[in-house]
Enzyme design. Structure first.
Site, short mmCIF file in Angstrom:
data_model
loop_
_atom_site.label_atom_id
_atom_site.label_comp_id
_atom_site.label_asym_id
_atom_site.label_seq_id
_atom_site.Cartn_x
_atom_site.Cartn_y
_atom_site.Cartn_z
N ALA A 8 0.81 -1.22 0.00
CA ALA A 8 0.00 0.00 0.00
C ALA A 8 0.84 1.27 0.00
CB ALA A 8 -0.92 0.00 1.22
N THR A 83 3.27 -0.49 8.81
CA THR A 83 3.19 -1.92 8.49
C THR A 83 2.19 -2.65 9.39
OG1 THR A 83 5.21 -2.06 9.82
CG2 THR A 83 5.46 -2.23 7.44
N HIS A 317 18.26 6.74 -31.82
CA HIS A 317 19.38 7.14 -32.69
C HIS A 317 20.48 7.79 -31.87
CE1 HIS A 317 15.81 7.60 -35.38
NE2 HIS A 317 15.39 8.39 -34.41
P1 TTP Z 1 8.32 1.31 3.11
O1 TTP Z 1 9.30 0.96 2.05
O2 TTP Z 1 8.82 1.68 4.44
O3 TTP Z 1 7.33 2.46 2.62
P2 TTP Z 1 6.89 2.88 1.18
O4 TTP Z 1 6.60 1.73 0.27
O5 TTP Z 1 5.73 3.82 1.34
O6 TTP Z 1 8.15 3.65 0.58
P3 TTP Z 1 8.68 5.14 0.85
O7 TTP Z 1 9.19 5.16 2.26
O8 TTP Z 1 9.74 5.30 -0.18
O9 TTP Z 1 7.52 6.09 0.64
O10 TTP Z 1 7.28 0.12 3.32
C1 TTP Z 1 7.64 -1.21 3.54
C2 TTP Z 1 6.57 -2.11 2.96
O11 TTP Z 1 5.32 -1.95 3.62
C3 TTP Z 1 6.31 -1.84 1.52
O12 TTP Z 1 6.11 -3.09 0.90
C4 TTP Z 1 5.05 -1.03 1.50
C5 TTP Z 1 4.33 -1.52 2.73
N1 TTP Z 1 3.54 -0.51 3.41
C6 TTP Z 1 2.16 -0.63 3.44
O13 TTP Z 1 1.59 -1.57 2.86
N2 TTP Z 1 1.44 0.30 4.12
C7 TTP Z 1 2.01 1.35 4.77
O14 TTP Z 1 1.30 2.17 5.38
C8 TTP Z 1 3.45 1.46 4.72
C9 TTP Z 1 4.15 2.61 5.41
C10 TTP Z 1 4.15 0.51 4.04
#
Ligand code: TTP
Length: 410
Positions: A8, A83, A317
């Protein structure tokens, strides 16, 4: 067992490639990153549950509703960041079963998952996580262990060595009760590492498995190039389904998809992967660790090395594309060149979310988004980004980052 995949996130550190799409559908070695995760989970799960939010329609369209014959269920992330919130969103779909949860943006080999699941079962643990030893844990959660169990998880502990949390977990459904109690972190997120600490403090068993194989957390643009290199070095099988004209040279391993035509004078040194219905040559030089997608055109007097060129893009090119990433539907004008090396041979720094970060690489070219039109004779400095849907006029020198939807005319 069900497999929950967290997808997400906004992927802001990967801009401009994530300007209009979630990072997990970016293709590396011509396959969406999330498919490598699904492939690893496949032997252990009967259903995939993908947690989505940012640009979710694009993800759902890219993957469809099944993978290897097993259903994919999409669930919306509940309001809130982090997460733990993402995992909580899968609560109803997981039901009363043990499950695996994995960040959708990481690459690892399947052995890691096998070890994690067997440790989870052997220890009769309430949760288990995969860890890997690193010298510098500044970007990770540090896992402190005692015997076969985790004692504590410390977020971003600074430049110390130890076990890092890789973002691969096995849980009993009881984890949801602890997620409910997880407070907002200093970063303003509900983090699963805080949930694990709550479990440990309440006497729950959190086990760990140590992984020693290749792992890549695709957070920043150059991680895509590293992963591309790894996949081409280790997983590419030589095979030519397209048409190669007489007078072209192919040094294996090179994979060429159906409908692709390689014209006379093209010189391709593997490992190189080329998708379907692309036009290559005549008289071009494609060097190792290059992935070229479907419907691309690499034309006369063009050199490409160590780069990712996504679907429907052209370097037609007199171009040099080195250590660069080019998004979908992007066109380079004749004579456009990417620079990939500083004269002082220092590491290339890239602006990530407003801060200059050391990429750790002394060769890094351009990072160009999707639907970009670059005019003739444009020079692009190392590590510079061009936002999606931009137009760069002829003769421009791109010495700073270009935001999305820009018009840069000299
Ligand atoms: P991150 O890599 O920490 O977050 P992101 O994907 O938003 O990247 P950025 O920091 O560059 O904006 O997330 C770790 C994993 O968790 C990734 O697979 C995305 C997922 N995630 C979610 O599903 N929901 C969330 O609210 C967050 C923060 C992360």
């Amino acid at each position: 067992m069900k497999g929950v995949i967290l997808a997400a996130g906004k992927g802001e550190r990967l801009r401009p490639l994530t300007d209009d799409r979630p990072k997990v559908i970016l293709k590396v070695a011509n396959r969406p990153i999330i498919e490598y995760v699904l492939e690893n989970l496949d032997p252990f799960v009967d259903e995939f549950i993908i947690v989505v939010r940012y640009e979710k329609e694009k993800l759902m369209k890219a993957l469809g509703d099944e993978f290897n014959g097993k259903p994919i269920t999409y669930v919306d992330q509940l309001p809130g960041e982090g997460t733990a919130k993402a995992i909580e969103s899968a609560r109803e779909s997981v039901g009363d079963e043990e499950f695996i949860a994995v960040n959708g943006d990481i690459y690892f080999e399947i052995d890691g998952l096998k070890d994690l699941i067997s440790t989870f079962r052997k220890e009769r643990a309430d949760a288990a996580l995969l860890v890997k030893e690193f010298d510098d844990l500044s970007h990770f959660g540090k896992i402190e262990v005692e015997g076969s169990l985790v004692k504590a998880v410390k977020e971003k502990p600074g430049k110390v060595s130890g076990y890092a949390n890789l973002g691969v977990y096995a849980f009993k459904p009881e984890v949801f009760e602890f997620i409910e109690k997880t407070p907002l972190s200093k970063r303003g997120e509900y983090e699963i590492t805080d949930t694990l600490n709550l479990m440990i403090e309440s006497g729950r068993k959190v086990a760990y498995a140590v992984y020693s194989g290749y792992w890549n957390d695709v957070g920043r643009p150059w991680n895509l190039l590293e992963l591309n290199e790894y996949l081409l070095k280790n997983r590419l099988r030589h095979g030519i389904k397209g048409m190669v004209e007489e007078g072209a040279t192919i040094v294996p391993p090179v994979e060429i998809g159906e409908g692709t035509v390689v014209r006379s004078g093209a010189y391709i040194i593997g490992p190189v992967k080329i998708g379907k219905n692309s036009r290559i040559g005549p008289n071009c030089f494609i060097r190792p660790y290059t992935s070229i997608g479907d419907n691309c055109h690499i034309g006369n007097a063009v050199e490409v090395k160590n780069s990712i060129i996504m679907d429907n893009s052209n370097a037609p090119h007199l171009n040099y594309v080195g250590d660069s990433i080019i998004g979908e539907n992007t066109n380079l004008g004749a004579g456009t060149i990417t620079a990939n090396l500083r004269h002082d041979k220092g590491n290339i720094r890239v602006e990530i979310k407003g801060r200059l970060e050391d990429s750790g690489r002394h060769k890094l070219g351009a990072i160009i988004g999707h639907n970009v039109k670059v005019g003739i004779n444009v020079s692009i400095y190392p590590g510079r980004k061009i936002g999606s849907n931009s137009f760069i006029g002829p003769g421009a020198i791109v010495d700073r980052n270009v935001p999305p939807r820009s018009l840069l005319v000299v």
